[in-house]
Design a protein around this motif. Sequence first.
Motif, PDB file in Angstrom:
ATOM      1  N   SER A 199       1.061  -1.128  -0.223  1.00 54.88           N
ATOM      2  CA  SER A 199      -0.393  -0.133  -0.138  1.00 54.88           C
ATOM      3  C   SER A 199       0.873   1.038  -0.002  1.00 54.88           C
ATOM      4  CB  SER A 199      -0.551  -0.102   0.898  1.00 54.88           C
ATOM      5  OG  SER A 199      -0.506   0.195   1.868  1.00 54.88           O
ATOM      6  N   ALA A 200       0.545   2.254  -0.520  1.00 55.67           N
ATOM      7  CA  ALA A 200       1.076   3.911  -0.210  1.00 55.67           C
ATOM      8  C   ALA A 200       1.215   3.965   1.027  1.00 55.67           C
ATOM      9  CB  ALA A 200       0.434   4.431  -1.150  1.00 55.67           C
ATOM     10  N   ASP A 201       0.984   3.720   1.690  1.00 62.27           N
ATOM     11  CA  ASP A 201       1.092   4.308   3.048  1.00 62.27           C
ATOM     12  C   ASP A 201       1.712   3.018   3.820  1.00 62.27           C
ATOM     13  OD1 ASP A 201      -0.384   5.736   4.666  1.00 62.27           O
ATOM     14  OD2 ASP A 201      -1.145   3.498   5.620  1.00 62.27           O
ATOM     15  N   ARG A 202       2.398   2.244   3.216  1.00 63.33           N
ATOM     16  CA  ARG A 202       3.647   1.321   3.916  1.00 63.33           C
ATOM     17  C   ARG A 202       4.676   1.226   3.271  1.00 63.33           C
ATOM     18  NH1 ARG A 202       4.079  -5.250   4.674  1.00 63.33           N
ATOM     19  NH2 ARG A 202       5.639  -4.448   6.087  1.00 63.33           N
ATOM     20  N   THR A 203       4.808   2.098   2.034  1.00 60.74           N
ATOM     21  CA  THR A 203       5.812   2.247   1.441  1.00 60.74           C
ATOM     22  C   THR A 203       5.858   3.717   2.152  1.00 60.74           C
ATOM     23  OG1 THR A 203       4.664   1.838  -0.421  1.00 60.74           O
ATOM     24  CG2 THR A 203       6.688   3.037  -0.504  1.00 60.74           C
ATOM     25  N   GLN A 204       5.306   4.763   2.341  1.00 61.64           N
ATOM     26  CA  GLN A 204       5.738   6.160   3.043  1.00 61.64           C
ATOM     27  C   GLN A 204       6.016   5.921   4.013  1.00 61.64           C
ATOM     28  OE1 GLN A 204       5.428   8.775   1.305  1.00 61.64           O
ATOM     29  NE2 GLN A 204       6.286   9.906   2.577  1.00 61.64           N
ATOM     30  N   ILE A 205       5.144   4.695   4.946  1.00 62.93           N
ATOM     31  CA  ILE A 205       6.499   4.891   6.103  1.00 62.93           C
ATOM     32  C   ILE A 205       8.075   4.501   6.579  1.00 62.93           C
ATOM     33  CG2 ILE A 205       6.331   3.140   8.563  1.00 62.93           C
ATOM     34  CD1 ILE A 205       2.802   3.673   7.934  1.00 62.93           C
ATOM     35  N   ALA A 206       8.083   3.080   5.641  1.00 63.29           N
ATOM     36  CA  ALA A 206       8.805   2.894   5.088  1.00 63.29           C
ATOM     37  C   ALA A 206      10.443   4.187   4.408  1.00 63.29           C
ATOM     38  CB  ALA A 206       9.266   1.525   4.306  1.00 63.29           C
ATOM     39  N   GLN A 243       9.674   7.175   4.523  1.00 65.82           N
ATOM     40  CA  GLN A 243      10.067   8.364   6.191  1.00 65.82           C
ATOM     41  C   GLN A 243      11.261   7.107   7.341  1.00 65.82           C
ATOM     42  OE1 GLN A 243       6.458   8.897   8.063  1.00 65.82           O
ATOM     43  NE2 GLN A 243       6.169  10.787   6.300  1.00 65.82           N
ATOM     44  N   PHE A 244      11.049   5.899   7.559  1.00 64.77           N
ATOM     45  CA  PHE A 244      12.269   4.804   8.445  1.00 64.77           C
ATOM     46  C   PHE A 244      13.357   5.126   7.866  1.00 64.77           C
ATOM     47  CE2 PHE A 244      13.890   1.326  10.201  1.00 64.77           C
ATOM     48  CZ  PHE A 244      13.592   1.698  11.832  1.00 64.77           C
ATOM     49  N   ILE A 245      13.854   4.748   6.284  1.00 70.75           N
ATOM     50  CA  ILE A 245      14.849   4.877   5.967  1.00 70.75           C
ATOM     51  C   ILE A 245      15.060   5.786   6.203  1.00 70.75           C
ATOM     52  CG2 ILE A 245      16.629   3.733   4.221  1.00 70.75           C
ATOM     53  CD1 ILE A 245      14.928   1.757   5.693  1.00 70.75           C
ATOM     54  N   GLU A 246      14.699   7.095   5.233  1.00 66.30           N
ATOM     55  CA  GLU A 246      16.090   8.030   5.228  1.00 66.30           C
ATOM     56  C   GLU A 246      15.466   9.081   6.412  1.00 66.30           C
ATOM     57  OE1 GLU A 246      13.712   9.900   2.094  1.00 66.30           O
ATOM     58  OE2 GLU A 246      13.850   8.347   0.711  1.00 66.30           O
ATOM     59  N   ALA A 247      15.132   8.199   7.882  1.00 65.66           N
ATOM     60  CA  ALA A 247      16.016   8.769   9.418  1.00 65.66           C
ATOM     61  C   ALA A 247      16.620   8.835   9.611  1.00 65.66           C
ATOM     62  CB  ALA A 247      14.748   8.503  10.028  1.00 65.66           C
ATOM     63  N   ILE A 248      17.402   7.667   8.601  1.00 76.18           N
ATOM     64  CA  ILE A 248      18.994   6.550   9.707  1.00 76.18           C
ATOM     65  C   ILE A 248      19.918   7.704   9.428  1.00 76.18           C
ATOM     66  CG2 ILE A 248      20.190   4.567   9.263  1.00 76.18           C
ATOM     67  CD1 ILE A 248      17.805   3.662   8.859  1.00 76.18           C
ATOM     68  N   PRO A 249      20.338   8.197   9.974  1.00 73.06           N
ATOM     69  CA  PRO A 249      21.049   9.410  10.019  1.00 73.06           C
ATOM     70  C   PRO A 249      22.896   9.058   9.082  1.00 73.06           C
ATOM     71  CG  PRO A 249      21.063   9.341  12.033  1.00 73.06           C
ATOM     72  CD  PRO A 249      20.636   7.683  11.253  1.00 73.06           C
ATOM     73  N   HIS A 250      23.216   7.731   9.122  1.00 71.15           N
ATOM     74  CA  HIS A 250      24.325   7.488   7.954  1.00 71.15           C
ATOM     75  C   HIS A 250      23.794   7.502   6.639  1.00 71.15           C
ATOM     76  CE1 HIS A 250      28.459   6.203   6.544  1.00 71.15           C
ATOM     77  NE2 HIS A 250      27.633   5.399   5.953  1.00 71.15           N
ATOM     78  N   SER A 251      22.325   6.921   6.302  1.00 72.03           N
ATOM     79  CA  SER A 251      21.637   6.442   4.931  1.00 72.03           C
ATOM     80  C   SER A 251      21.703   7.963   4.326  1.00 72.03           C
ATOM     81  CB  SER A 251      20.724   6.059   4.969  1.00 72.03           C
ATOM     82  OG  SER A 251      20.986   4.596   5.713  1.00 72.03           O
TER      83      SER A 251
END
Lengths: 147, 169
Positions: free
Chosen positions: A2-9, A11-19
């Motif tokens: 779902s677009a919702d779950r993609t959006q959550i993922a 935000q999660f990945i792009e909030a990892i400082p090194h990534s």
Amino acid sequence: MSADRTQIAKQFIEAIPHSRALGMKLLSVGEGSAEISMAYDERFVGDPSTGVLHGGAVSALMDTCGGAAVMSHPDAQAGTATIDLRIDYMRPATPGQTIVAQASCYHVTRSVAFVRAVALDDDRERPVASATGAFTFAPAKTGGGKK
Amino acid sequence: MRRPAPEPVQVVKQRRDAALAALVDGVPYIRYLGITFERRGDELTGTLPFSDLLIGNPTLPALHGGATAAFLEVTALIELSWSILWADIETGKVDATKLDPDKMPRMPKTIDFTVDYLRTGLPRDAYARARVNRSGRRYASVHVEAWQDNRSRLFAQATGHFLMPEVNG
């Protein structure tokens, strides 16, 4: 997915400082798979005479993408950690081009997720690198299981 | 019979430190991660100084596996390049003071690299040392170990295979 779950993922990945520092963007997630891009950046060059990216930057992208694939698995409960990661460098990435990593879990057990990944530049037919890894896996408790 | 006087210590140090600086300083990604190398004779120790940008899990917090992998790969590559360069500068085949960081000759290329994550990388400085287990004409195998507080409690280790540079390339 779902677009919702993609959006959550995303935000999660792009909030990892090194990534985030390496400019990684989550392009898509499936059920146990993920696709992440990393734009070319002169700060990540390993060979100044050719402008080719350092293998370490490609490793960081593969590791992040592998972890994202594990966390996107429908049975995954929480975060994950890399147990081991092997990367084969097949050719130098073309300077100036964005690298896209695609990872998927090809098998999961009660404690381990086995992941394969490739890294691609604009020439999608010839991968820059490929990787296999094992990640920690904690399946979500389903009916009847202990809380 | 008289032997020639040994080289003055500062001449030896200057030559070796110039060669090491030429290897390390020209690589943008090493600079970006802030990795430095200390030399004792021919032994190198890499340091990855902690930075918030290296975090992979903010809730623990823990170092990103990718940052750890990059640190290990940088250390393995520098150790291997250093072992090749060492012979050349000590025999006088290469003049260490004339090495240009932007045009380093004879850099090996990574064929494959396998990282074992043994413990969580803590939010503090990390150290690594590599050992060239086999260095042939075409291929080399290098093992590298990384630790933080305690040298005997490794938090990661890796083995990599490298393609050696052409001798007259």
